[in-house]
Write a protein that holds these residues in place. Structure first.
Motif, PDB file in Angstrom:
ATOM      1  N   SER A  73       0.819  -1.213   0.000  1.00 13.11           N
ATOM      2  CA  SER A  73       0.000   0.000   0.000  1.00 13.11           C
ATOM      3  C   SER A  73       0.851   1.260   0.000  1.00 13.11           C
ATOM      4  O   SER A  73       0.337   2.357  -0.169  1.00 13.11           O
ATOM      5  N   LEU A 109      -9.654   1.075   4.317  1.00 19.76           N
ATOM      6  CA  LEU A 109      -9.987  -0.239   3.791  1.00 19.76           C
ATOM      7  C   LEU A 109     -10.822  -1.006   4.810  1.00 19.76           C
ATOM      8  O   LEU A 109     -10.552  -0.956   5.999  1.00 19.76           O
ATOM      9  N   THR A 128      -9.845 -10.918  -2.775  1.00 20.43           N
ATOM     10  CA  THR A 128     -10.115  -9.483  -2.809  1.00 20.43           C
ATOM     11  C   THR A 128      -9.527  -8.814  -4.046  1.00 20.43           C
ATOM     12  O   THR A 128      -8.474  -9.213  -4.541  1.00 20.43           O
ATOM     13  N   GLN A 151      -8.501  -4.986  -5.043  1.00 19.32           N
ATOM     14  CA  GLN A 151      -8.346  -3.604  -4.599  1.00 19.32           C
ATOM     15  C   GLN A 151      -8.266  -2.689  -5.810  1.00 19.32           C
ATOM     16  O   GLN A 151      -7.423  -2.869  -6.689  1.00 19.32           O
ATOM     17  N   VAL A 159     -11.977  -1.905  -1.734  1.00 20.37           N
ATOM     18  CA  VAL A 159     -11.737  -3.345  -1.825  1.00 20.37           C
ATOM     19  C   VAL A 159     -13.041  -4.079  -2.093  1.00 20.37           C
ATOM     20  O   VAL A 159     -14.030  -3.905  -1.375  1.00 20.37           O
ATOM     21  N   ASN A 196      -5.172  -2.221 -10.562  1.00 21.39           N
ATOM     22  CA  ASN A 196      -5.946  -3.054  -9.643  1.00 21.39           C
ATOM     23  C   ASN A 196      -4.986  -4.071  -9.031  1.00 21.39           C
ATOM     24  O   ASN A 196      -3.959  -4.414  -9.639  1.00 21.39           O
TER      25      ASN A 196
END
Length: 388
Positions: free
Chosen positions: A46, A114, A123, A125, A131, A172
């Motif tokens: 992140s 998130l 998942t 993102q 998410v 993504n």
């Protein structure tokens, strides 16, 4: 907090052989440790500086966690442990888990935080940090602000459109938990099969005139759509795999000492992104290149490609495989934690193939090849020396 230093070093540079052994011992000792490591790896992806873990003060971290959970403070008439959200926070054992929880929740602003999703969930993102939790059945479409369909999900596959009007790279990230697999068809037609415990970051659409580049953690099989004007690049750790059109497998789990690239067809070039060279090392079909992350050395050898690609079809194929290498395969394939208290078993080799068997049946089968005793307690497996 020594393990925190090892985790940071694991994700940001290279571990020594002794450090790697210590890290592996910690990682495989429990499911909780593996989940903590996965969470910290996600924090790094992140953009958060995970080196903060090495300096966090235990008391300060705990106070910050309490403030996030209950900023007013617990009522003296109601025990703190009865609060559901506190019970959730308590699953993180020790300072490392608390710090990981705090850092993860501070990655996003209060407006873009998130959601705390199930660690067993698949998942997706999006670029804005949102998410999406994906099921393994049914269909779903995700549209942009103008109503254009960016991606459509059908079952266990995502398909990206090449007609979405974008003029910059928008990424993504798809993350797959243990015991599950998923597929992606990228905007150029390239197919990616993602193995359990893996994640991949990729553009929703490749831009004309620019290389097609994706970023992999874990294992994936690529069937690359040929485009002579735009090479396809897979970057994992410091290894860069460059292709035009081919089929190959890359295995690059963070806990592995090596990154393995197996070429099924076509041709790929291998290089270190930190050490540019005039000509990349060329891999031939039916061969595997193994890059040692610690020693920065690469070797090539002829292999049976089925051993490294059978997972695509839900099979686990072992051919004279040392037990030490089988353990992480089983842990990812079945989402279990295996503790081996019979060290001499690690160097023993096994040949077998599994697909629909339960983990109990697999352990029973392996113990018939070379005797050992094992106990299954839910998702925890303990291996010991065979009883006389």
């Amino acid at each position: 907090m020594e393990i925190a230093k090892l985790i940071v070093k694991k994700l940001t540079s290279n571990l020594s052989e002794m450090e790697q052994r210590e890290f592996d011992s910690w990682l495989h000792s429990s499911n909780e440790n593996r989940k903590i490591f996965d969470r910290i790896a996600l924090i790094q992806k992140s953009g958060k500086d995970i080196r903060e873990l090495e300096t966090l003060d235990e008391t300060a971290v705990w106070e910050k966690v309490l403030q996030k959970i209950d900023p007013i403070g617990p009522s003296p008439r109601k025990p703190l442990w009865t609060k559901p959200i506190f019970r959730y926070a308590a699953v993180f054992i020790g300072l490392l888990g608390i710090a990981a929880w705090y850092m993860f929740n501070s990655v996003q602003t209060s407006e873009e935080r998130l959601p705390m999703v199930d660690k067993n969930a698949i998942t997706l993102q999006l670029e804005n940090g949102e998410v999406k939790v994906l099921s393994e059945d049914g269909s779903l479409t995700i549209k942009d602000d103008e109503g254009n369909v960016v991606v459509a999900k059908q079952g266990t596959n995502l398909s990206y459109s090449d007609s979405v009007p974008v003029d910059k790279l928008v990424y993504n990230t798809l993350t797959i938990p243990y015991a599950k697999r998923f597929g992606i068809t990228l905007s150029d037609g390239t197919k990616v099969h993602l193995n359990s415990g893996s994640s991949i970051k990729y553009p929703i659409k490749f831009i004309k005139g620019q290389h097609r580049e994706v970023f992999l953690t874990g294992e994936a099989f690529f069937e690359v759509s040929e485009d002579t004007k735009r090479p396809f690049i897979v970057t994992s750790n410091d290894l860069v795999v460059t292709v035009l059109g081919t089929a190959f497998n890359v295995k690059a789990y963070p806990e592995d000492k090596e990154i393995n690239t197996v070429l099924v067809s076509g041709s790929v070039g291998l290089s270190n992104k930190n050490k540019p060279i005039a000509e990349p090392m060329i891999l031939e079909p039916g061969h595997m290149a193994s890059w040692d992350k610690t020693n920065d050395a690469m070797i090539m050898e002829a292999v049976d490609t089925e051993l490294y690609t059978s997972w695509i079809h839900g099979r686990l194929v072992l051919k004279r495989t040392p037990f030490a290498q089988i353990i992480p395969k089983l842990q990812r394939f079945y989402d279990v934690s295996i503790t081996n208290d019979y060290p001499s078993l690690n160097d023993k080799v096994f040949t077998a193939s599994y697909d629909i068997e339960t983990i109990g049946e697999v352990m029973e089968s392996l113990s018939e090849i070379i005797p050992f005793h094992f106990e299954v307690h839910g998702d925890e497996i303990i291996i010991n020396k065979p009883e006389n």
